[in-house]
Design a protein around this motif. Structure first.
Motif, mmCIF file in Angstrom:
data_model
loop_
_atom_site.group_PDB
_atom_site.id
_atom_site.type_symbol
_atom_site.label_atom_id
_atom_site.label_comp_id
_atom_site.label_asym_id
_atom_site.label_seq_id
_atom_site.Cartn_x
_atom_site.Cartn_y
_atom_site.Cartn_z
ATOM 1 N N SER A 89 -8.809 3.258 -5.479
ATOM 2 C CA SER A 89 -8.235 2.153 -6.233
ATOM 3 C C SER A 89 -8.047 0.975 -5.291
ATOM 4 O O SER A 89 -8.283 1.071 -4.085
ATOM 5 N N GLY A 90 -7.597 -0.138 -5.857
ATOM 6 C CA GLY A 90 -7.345 -1.320 -5.054
ATOM 7 C C GLY A 90 -6.035 -1.267 -4.295
ATOM 8 O O GLY A 90 -5.737 -2.170 -3.511
ATOM 9 N N LEU A 91 -5.240 -0.204 -4.525
ATOM 10 C CA LEU A 91 -3.977 -0.070 -3.799
ATOM 11 C C LEU A 91 -4.232 0.246 -2.338
ATOM 12 O O LEU A 91 -5.179 0.954 -1.989
ATOM 13 N N SER A 92 -3.371 -0.264 -1.476
ATOM 14 C CA SER A 92 -3.417 0.165 -0.082
ATOM 15 C C SER A 92 -2.828 1.566 0.030
ATOM 16 O O SER A 92 -2.144 2.054 -0.886
ATOM 17 N N VAL A 93 -3.101 2.228 1.131
ATOM 18 C CA VAL A 93 -2.528 3.553 1.371
ATOM 19 C C VAL A 93 -1.011 3.501 1.288
ATOM 20 O O VAL A 93 -0.370 4.363 0.665
ATOM 21 N N TYR A 94 -0.420 2.484 1.893
ATOM 22 C CA TYR A 94 1.042 2.353 1.885
ATOM 23 C C TYR A 94 1.564 2.168 0.466
ATOM 24 O O TYR A 94 2.560 2.798 0.067
#
Length: 255
Positions: A89-94
């Motif tokens: 997804s476009g989410l960062s790992v954090y």
């Protein structure tokens, strides 16, 4: 903390997948490997304990029935790392870690602290700002593990957690799980195909075959040539390295 199974059975599609499984308590603070051939019921047991598959019988964590827990409380007490990798997804790992922890009820500050601590514990800080859809399968598997551990469950269920990992990350994963489980005195149950990982990291193995427990105990005692032949249909044995470490040696198929 301990996990107790009493006469646990699962039927799916009109077939009995797990048949009256009863086990001595799984102890806190150590890893137990769930092994057996394909179709033995390993993943079904993991999913049943996680609340994804209905079952008959009883499963209790520290004397509390898992079936009687409200879904939110069960999700808090039981952490699952499934075979399926988290979606890119476009989410960062954090952001991915924060979102999972907030959904589990953690405050913003708690989620931040737990995410940062677990990324550091697993050596994943260099990935913190990378997008999930840019990571390899193994990296996503480690991030999913970080989220499961950061929630601090009393029962940790890992379904083939090494499936997408190279040798370095397999050892990193298991060593981290050992440390965290020992520190928190949690219960960890891992479905594994790699017998050498079970020998290296797990104090106990439960061997499933045909939905029943075929053997249960310390891996070096349980994994006898006769059991390997019966359960897996292979000729193999346990050897010891020059350092005294137990190793599984696969010889061949029976003639």
């Amino acid at each position: 903390m301990s996990l107790q199974l009493d006469n646990l059975s699962v039927r799916r599609g009109g077939q009995t997948v797990l048949d009256g499984l009863s086990l001595p308590p799984l102890p806190a603070g150590s890893l137990t490997a769930l092994i057996g051939p394909n179709g033995a019921g390993k993943s079904t047991l993991i999913h049943a304990l996680a609340g994804l598959v209905p079952f008959q019988g009883e499963a209790s964590l520290q004397g509390v029935s898992l079936r009687q827990l409200p879904p939110a409380e069960r999700a808090r007490r039981v952490g699952l790392l499934p075979q399926a990798l988290p979606q890119g997804s476009g989410l960062s790992v954090y952001e991915f870690l924060l979102g999972g922890l907030r959904a589990a009820g953690a405050s913003a500050r708690e989620a931040e602290q737990a995410s940062e601590a677990m990324l550091a514990e697993l050596g994943l800080l260099p990935l913190a700002l990378k997008r999930m859809d840019t990571l390899s399968g193994g990296q996503r598997q480690m991030v999913a593990l970080a989220q499961a551990l950061a929630r601090r469950p009393g029962l940790l269920l890992l379904d083939e957690p090494n499936s997408a990992l190279d040798l370095h990350w397999q050892l990193t994963m298991l060593d981290a799980v050992q440390r965290v489980v020992a520190e928190r005195q949690a219960v960890a149950l891992l479905a594994l195909h790699d017998l050498n990982l079970a020998l290296r990291s797990c104090a106990r193995v439960i061997v499933l075959a045909g939905g029943r427990c075929r053997a249960d105990g310390p891996p070096q005692q349980v994994l006898s040539p006769s059991l390997l032949a019966e359960v897996y249909g292979v000729l193999g044995r346990i050897e010891h390295s020059s350092r005294g470490e137990a190793l599984f040696v696969l010889e061949r198929l029976p003639s």
